[in-house]
Design a protein around this motif. Structure first.
Motif, PDB file in Angstrom:
ATOM      1  N   SER A   1     121.718 -22.078  33.662  1.00  0.00           N
ATOM      2  CA  SER A   1     121.023 -23.354  33.555  1.00  0.00           C
ATOM      3  C   SER A   1     120.409 -23.628  34.910  1.00  0.00           C
ATOM      4  N   SER A   2     119.253 -24.272  34.882  1.00  0.00           N
ATOM      5  CA  SER A   2     118.523 -24.528  36.114  1.00  0.00           C
ATOM      6  C   SER A   2     117.947 -25.927  36.061  1.00  0.00           C
ATOM      7  N   SER A   3     117.885 -26.561  37.218  1.00  0.00           N
ATOM      8  CA  SER A   3     117.310 -27.901  37.260  1.00  0.00           C
ATOM      9  C   SER A   3     115.781 -27.846  37.236  1.00  0.00           C
ATOM     10  N   ALA A  47     120.357 -30.977  46.085  1.00  0.00           N
ATOM     11  CA  ALA A  47     119.929 -29.580  46.129  1.00  0.00           C
ATOM     12  C   ALA A  47     119.784 -29.033  44.720  1.00  0.00           C
ATOM     13  N   ALA A  48     118.687 -28.322  44.514  1.00  0.00           N
ATOM     14  CA  ALA A  48     118.468 -27.673  43.228  1.00  0.00           C
ATOM     15  C   ALA A  48     119.250 -26.366  43.215  1.00  0.00           C
ATOM     16  N   ALA A  49     119.905 -26.067  42.111  1.00  0.00           N
ATOM     17  CA  ALA A  49     120.708 -24.851  42.041  1.00  0.00           C
ATOM     18  C   ALA A  49     120.742 -24.318  40.619  1.00  0.00           C
ATOM     19  N   VAL A  50     120.940 -23.023  40.539  1.00  0.00           N
ATOM     20  CA  VAL A  50     121.088 -22.347  39.257  1.00  0.00           C
ATOM     21  C   VAL A  50     122.582 -22.192  38.994  1.00  0.00           C
ATOM     22  N   ASN A 105     115.663 -18.775  40.124  1.00  0.00           N
ATOM     23  CA  ASN A 105     114.556 -19.400  39.404  1.00  0.00           C
ATOM     24  C   ASN A 105     113.809 -20.307  40.392  1.00  0.00           C
ATOM     25  N   PRO A 106     112.941 -19.728  41.226  1.00  0.00           N
ATOM     26  CA  PRO A 106     112.294 -20.531  42.267  1.00  0.00           C
ATOM     27  C   PRO A 106     111.692 -21.818  41.702  1.00  0.00           C
ATOM     28  N   PRO A 107     111.934 -22.943  42.361  1.00  0.00           N
ATOM     29  CA  PRO A 107     112.558 -23.095  43.679  1.00  0.00           C
ATOM     30  C   PRO A 107     114.088 -23.056  43.666  1.00  0.00           C
ATOM     31  N   ASP A 108     114.727 -22.940  42.495  1.00  0.00           N
ATOM     32  CA  ASP A 108     116.195 -22.830  42.443  1.00  0.00           C
ATOM     33  C   ASP A 108     116.585 -21.394  42.766  1.00  0.00           C
TER      34      ASP A 108
END
Length: 175
Positions: free
Chosen positions: A31-33, A5-8, A108-111
């Motif tokens: 930080s964001s992926s 899962a992408a997450a901030v 931070n879409p998609p995060d």
């Protein structure tokens, strides 16, 4: 298969003390992926110590938006830099009623999921005597003591020299 899962991830100080009537920068970084999106949003909220309902403090979506009402109207300015993953704000003229917890949320879409930063603010009437103040006093006292010791050594040497010169004069006159 499960995809990660992408997450901030949001980072803030846990607690901050500030003096009544001063200004404070509430630092919040993330930080964001995913790369920074044009739809990145930042939401700052506040919950007073009495745990009453959350109040909006600040909002950012492509640009900073100021509040049109509430206790923080005209008292909060944007101090972040999205390119540096900094979404900090400044609160002006702190008041005891600002005691409470500030939350910083970044999407931070998609995060869009992830941690929410929390900072507990305590507004105090005056600064407490901290380790830094103690260190300044200790270093200052040591410097003053050193100046006094050096001055005393110089004065003692000068007096000895004068006394020795007088003895030589007396010895010369006796001869």
């Amino acid at each position: 298969a499960l995809w990660p899962a992408a997450a901030v991830e949001v980072h803030t100080s846990k607690e901050v003390d500030a003096v009544n009537g001063t200004n404070l920068r509430l630092k919040c970084t993330f930080s964001s992926s995913s790369p920074i999106s044009q739809h990145l949003s930042v939401t700052w909220n506040f919950q007073p110590e009495d745990l009453s309902s959350h109040e909006p403090v600040f909002y950012y979506l492509k640009e900073p938006y100021k509040l049109s009402a509430g206790r923080f109207k005209e008292r909060v300015t944007w101090d972040g830099n999205i390119e540096r993953n900094d979404v900090s704000i400044i609160i002006w003229n702190l008041q005891p009623t600002d005691n409470g917890t500030f939350t910083c949320q970044v999407k931070n879409p998609p995060d869009v999921d992830g941690t929410i930063g929390e900072v507990r603010l305590r507004v105090v009437q005056k600064v407490h005597f901290s380790e830094i103040h103690f260190l300044v006093v200790a270093i200052g006292s040591a410097c003053v003591l050193m100046i006094i010791v050096v001055s005393l050594v110089i004065i003692c040497r000068h007096r000895r020299k004068k006394a020795q010169e007088k003895r030589m004069e007396v010895a010369d006159t006796e001869l």
